[in-house]
Design a protein around this motif. Structure first.
Motif, mmCIF file in Angstrom:
data_model
loop_
_atom_site.group_PDB
_atom_site.id
_atom_site.type_symbol
_atom_site.label_atom_id
_atom_site.label_comp_id
_atom_site.label_asym_id
_atom_site.label_seq_id
_atom_site.Cartn_x
_atom_site.Cartn_y
_atom_site.Cartn_z
ATOM 1 N N ILE A 291 0.815 -1.220 0.000
ATOM 2 C CA ILE A 291 0.000 0.000 0.000
ATOM 3 C C ILE A 291 0.850 1.272 0.000
ATOM 4 C CG2 ILE A 291 -1.704 1.328 1.319
ATOM 5 C CD1 ILE A 291 -3.009 -1.385 2.000
ATOM 6 N N PRO A 292 1.923 1.377 0.812
ATOM 7 C CA PRO A 292 2.743 2.588 0.719
ATOM 8 C C PRO A 292 3.358 2.780 -0.675
ATOM 9 C CG PRO A 292 3.211 1.434 2.758
ATOM 10 C CD PRO A 292 2.354 0.517 1.926
ATOM 11 N N LEU A 293 3.733 1.690 -1.331
ATOM 12 C CA LEU A 293 4.282 1.793 -2.690
ATOM 13 C C LEU A 293 3.239 2.333 -3.657
ATOM 14 C CD1 LEU A 293 6.269 -1.540 -3.041
ATOM 15 C CD2 LEU A 293 7.197 0.767 -2.810
ATOM 16 N N VAL A 294 2.032 1.821 -3.571
ATOM 17 C CA VAL A 294 0.957 2.292 -4.453
ATOM 18 C C VAL A 294 0.697 3.773 -4.201
ATOM 19 C CG1 VAL A 294 -1.477 2.031 -5.071
ATOM 20 C CG2 VAL A 294 -0.060 0.003 -4.687
ATOM 21 N N ALA A 295 0.757 4.194 -2.944
ATOM 22 C CA ALA A 295 0.563 5.613 -2.628
ATOM 23 C C ALA A 295 1.624 6.468 -3.307
ATOM 24 C CB ALA A 295 0.581 5.826 -1.118
ATOM 25 N N VAL A 296 2.881 6.026 -3.270
ATOM 26 C CA VAL A 296 3.956 6.787 -3.910
ATOM 27 C C VAL A 296 3.807 6.745 -5.428
ATOM 28 C CG1 VAL A 296 6.460 6.923 -4.284
ATOM 29 C CG2 VAL A 296 5.559 6.526 -1.995
ATOM 30 N N PHE A 297 3.577 5.548 -5.984
ATOM 31 C CA PHE A 297 3.444 5.411 -7.436
ATOM 32 C C PHE A 297 2.290 6.233 -7.992
ATOM 33 C CE2 PHE A 297 5.375 0.899 -7.215
ATOM 34 C CZ PHE A 297 6.641 1.372 -7.518
ATOM 35 N N SER A 298 1.272 6.475 -7.191
ATOM 36 C CA SER A 298 0.072 7.148 -7.704
ATOM 37 C C SER A 298 -0.135 8.542 -7.133
ATOM 38 C CB SER A 298 -1.156 6.282 -7.411
ATOM 39 O OG SER A 298 -1.350 6.149 -6.026
ATOM 40 N N HIS A 299 0.885 9.167 -6.579
ATOM 41 C CA HIS A 299 0.646 10.450 -5.920
ATOM 42 C C HIS A 299 0.450 11.617 -6.878
ATOM 43 C CE1 HIS A 299 5.114 11.155 -5.980
ATOM 44 N NE2 HIS A 299 4.775 12.427 -5.935
#
Length: 97
Positions: A75-83
């Motif tokens: 989830i933290p990766l998805v947050a960064v990838f999609s910010h």
């Protein structure tokens, strides 16, 4: 830290705060990459095939920080990838032509 102090009563999970901290710290690390810097300086056009959005580099820096953890908790990766753009086909339409 002030945000955590203010809202830790509502969200008491320490892992949430740890994940949030690293997500915020790493979210723009990709801006140090040469292709992003060259684009800012006008040395690389936005349409070049080599251009990769900085948030993907940022996510990979975050992943490299603790890859075993993020394999089980992406989830933290998805947050960064999609910010900046949604992490779906629509986020790639400009690159597809």
């Amino acid at each position: 830290e002030q945000f955590r102090e203010r809202y830790s009563v509502i969200i008491p999970e320490p892992d949430f705060w740890k994940d949030s901290f690293y997500t915020v710290v790493f979210h723009d690390f990709g801006k140090v990459c040469s292709n992003f810097q060259e684009t800012l300086r006008g040395e690389r056009a936005f349409g070049d095939d080599e251009r990769v959005r900085h948030e993907f580099f940022s996510g990979m820096f975050l992943f490299g920080n603790n890859h075993k953890y993020y394999l089980n908790n992406p989830i933290p990766l998805v947050a960064v990838f999609s910010h900046h753009k949604a992490f779906n086909d629509e986020g790639f339409n400009d690159a597809l032509g």
